[in-house]
Design a protein around this motif. Structure first.
Motif, mmCIF file in Angstrom:
data_model
loop_
_atom_site.group_PDB
_atom_site.id
_atom_site.type_symbol
_atom_site.label_atom_id
_atom_site.label_comp_id
_atom_site.label_asym_id
_atom_site.label_seq_id
_atom_site.Cartn_x
_atom_site.Cartn_y
_atom_site.Cartn_z
ATOM 1 N N ALA A 23 104.334 15.497 28.692
ATOM 2 C CA ALA A 23 104.985 15.189 29.725
ATOM 3 C C ALA A 23 104.845 16.079 31.009
ATOM 4 O O ALA A 23 104.055 17.144 30.949
ATOM 5 C CB ALA A 23 106.596 15.599 29.410
ATOM 6 N N PRO A 24 105.140 15.732 32.147
ATOM 7 C CA PRO A 24 104.765 16.625 33.416
ATOM 8 C C PRO A 24 105.466 17.846 33.343
ATOM 9 O O PRO A 24 106.400 18.142 32.606
ATOM 10 C CB PRO A 24 105.570 15.910 34.503
ATOM 11 C CG PRO A 24 105.781 14.410 34.073
ATOM 12 C CD PRO A 24 105.850 14.583 32.563
ATOM 13 N N ALA A 25 104.568 18.924 33.584
ATOM 14 C CA ALA A 25 105.067 20.126 33.578
ATOM 15 C C ALA A 25 104.678 20.905 34.859
ATOM 16 O O ALA A 25 103.305 20.496 35.524
ATOM 17 C CB ALA A 25 104.183 20.909 32.621
ATOM 18 N N PRO A 26 105.249 21.787 35.449
ATOM 19 C CA PRO A 26 104.967 22.606 36.707
ATOM 20 C C PRO A 26 103.579 23.484 36.596
ATOM 21 O O PRO A 26 103.406 23.822 35.530
ATOM 22 C CB PRO A 26 106.029 23.646 36.893
ATOM 23 C CG PRO A 26 107.198 22.986 35.827
ATOM 24 C CD PRO A 26 106.562 22.229 34.745
ATOM 25 N N LEU A 52 106.811 15.203 38.341
ATOM 26 C CA LEU A 52 106.303 13.791 38.275
ATOM 27 C C LEU A 52 105.190 13.334 37.477
ATOM 28 O O LEU A 52 104.306 14.272 37.401
ATOM 29 C CB LEU A 52 106.087 13.066 39.784
ATOM 30 C CG LEU A 52 107.054 13.322 40.829
ATOM 31 C CD1 LEU A 52 106.802 12.945 42.161
ATOM 32 C CD2 LEU A 52 108.418 12.398 40.523
ATOM 33 N N ALA A 53 105.006 12.140 36.891
ATOM 34 C CA ALA A 53 104.168 11.902 36.244
ATOM 35 C C ALA A 53 102.826 11.781 37.418
ATOM 36 O O ALA A 53 103.024 11.545 38.778
ATOM 37 C CB ALA A 53 104.067 10.473 35.704
ATOM 38 N N THR A 54 101.574 11.934 36.824
ATOM 39 C CA THR A 54 100.171 11.763 37.802
ATOM 40 C C THR A 54 100.586 10.551 38.972
ATOM 41 O O THR A 54 100.218 10.991 40.125
ATOM 42 C CB THR A 54 99.110 11.625 36.854
ATOM 43 O OG1 THR A 54 99.181 12.674 36.030
ATOM 44 C CG2 THR A 54 97.873 11.965 37.886
ATOM 45 N N ASP A 55 100.885 9.561 38.620
ATOM 46 C CA ASP A 55 100.945 8.494 39.391
ATOM 47 C C ASP A 55 101.948 8.608 40.576
ATOM 48 O O ASP A 55 101.710 7.925 41.584
ATOM 49 C CB ASP A 55 101.110 7.128 38.895
ATOM 50 C CG ASP A 55 102.335 6.954 38.152
ATOM 51 O OD1 ASP A 55 102.900 8.012 37.636
ATOM 52 O OD2 ASP A 55 102.799 5.921 37.524
ATOM 53 N N GLY A 56 102.766 9.485 40.301
ATOM 54 C CA GLY A 56 103.781 9.905 41.509
ATOM 55 C C GLY A 56 103.326 10.866 42.622
ATOM 56 O O GLY A 56 103.899 11.148 43.430
ATOM 57 N N HIS A 57 102.311 11.525 41.983
ATOM 58 C CA HIS A 57 101.664 12.545 43.251
ATOM 59 C C HIS A 57 101.506 11.911 44.432
ATOM 60 O O HIS A 57 101.500 12.767 45.419
ATOM 61 C CB HIS A 57 100.720 13.215 42.325
ATOM 62 C CG HIS A 57 100.890 14.082 41.067
ATOM 63 N ND1 HIS A 57 100.326 14.897 40.676
ATOM 64 C CD2 HIS A 57 102.199 14.237 40.503
ATOM 65 C CE1 HIS A 57 100.866 15.695 39.719
ATOM 66 N NE2 HIS A 57 102.056 15.119 39.542
ATOM 67 N N VAL A 58 100.787 10.907 44.387
ATOM 68 C CA VAL A 58 100.332 10.220 45.733
ATOM 69 C C VAL A 58 101.021 10.448 46.809
ATOM 70 O O VAL A 58 101.228 10.812 47.786
ATOM 71 C CB VAL A 58 99.353 8.916 45.469
ATOM 72 C CG1 VAL A 58 98.984 8.488 46.791
ATOM 73 C CG2 VAL A 58 98.453 9.047 44.521
ATOM 74 N N GLU A 59 102.674 9.663 46.397
ATOM 75 C CA GLU A 59 103.444 9.558 47.255
ATOM 76 C C GLU A 59 103.858 11.179 48.018
ATOM 77 O O GLU A 59 104.053 11.297 49.199
ATOM 78 C CB GLU A 59 104.759 9.044 46.858
ATOM 79 C CG GLU A 59 105.894 8.789 47.721
ATOM 80 C CD GLU A 59 107.049 8.203 47.209
ATOM 81 O OE1 GLU A 59 108.051 8.199 47.654
ATOM 82 O OE2 GLU A 59 106.995 7.641 45.867
#
Length: 101
Positions: A23-26, A52-59
């Protein structure tokens, strides 16, 4: 001897991963304040990507980049002390050495 065929793995079993992705971790990357409240707010926004999951980082990254770019553009647009004139503009005309009488 046995006539039973050896068990074979189906395609679905072969493709299925053995474990679930984490799962996403800080990342716990520290951010040093710059002293500029607007810039600091944008840098703090980077922490939103931690959950966020990796695909949410771009935003998040694009949003922060846009905000930092706007902050830099605003620095150029602020009225302030005009830049000092170039030293070339202040230079006295050179004396003419070729025409001495």
């Amino acid at each position: 001897m046995s006539d039973a065929a050896p068990e074979t793995q189906t395609l679905e079993e072969a493709v299925e991963p053995e474990h679930e992705p984490a799962a996403p971790a800080p990342l716990n990357v520290s951010r040093t304040p710059t002293g500029n409240a607007e810039v600091d707010a944008h840098l703090e926004r980077l922490g939103d990507a931690d959950h966020l999951a990796t695909d949410g980082h771009v935003e998040v990254y694009e949003d922060v980049h846009r905000g930092l770019r706007d902050a830099l553009t605003a620095l150029d647009a602020r009225p302030g002390t005009p830049a000092p004139p170039s030293s070339y503009e202040q230079r006295a005309p050179s004396p003419s050495y070729g025409n001495r009488s």
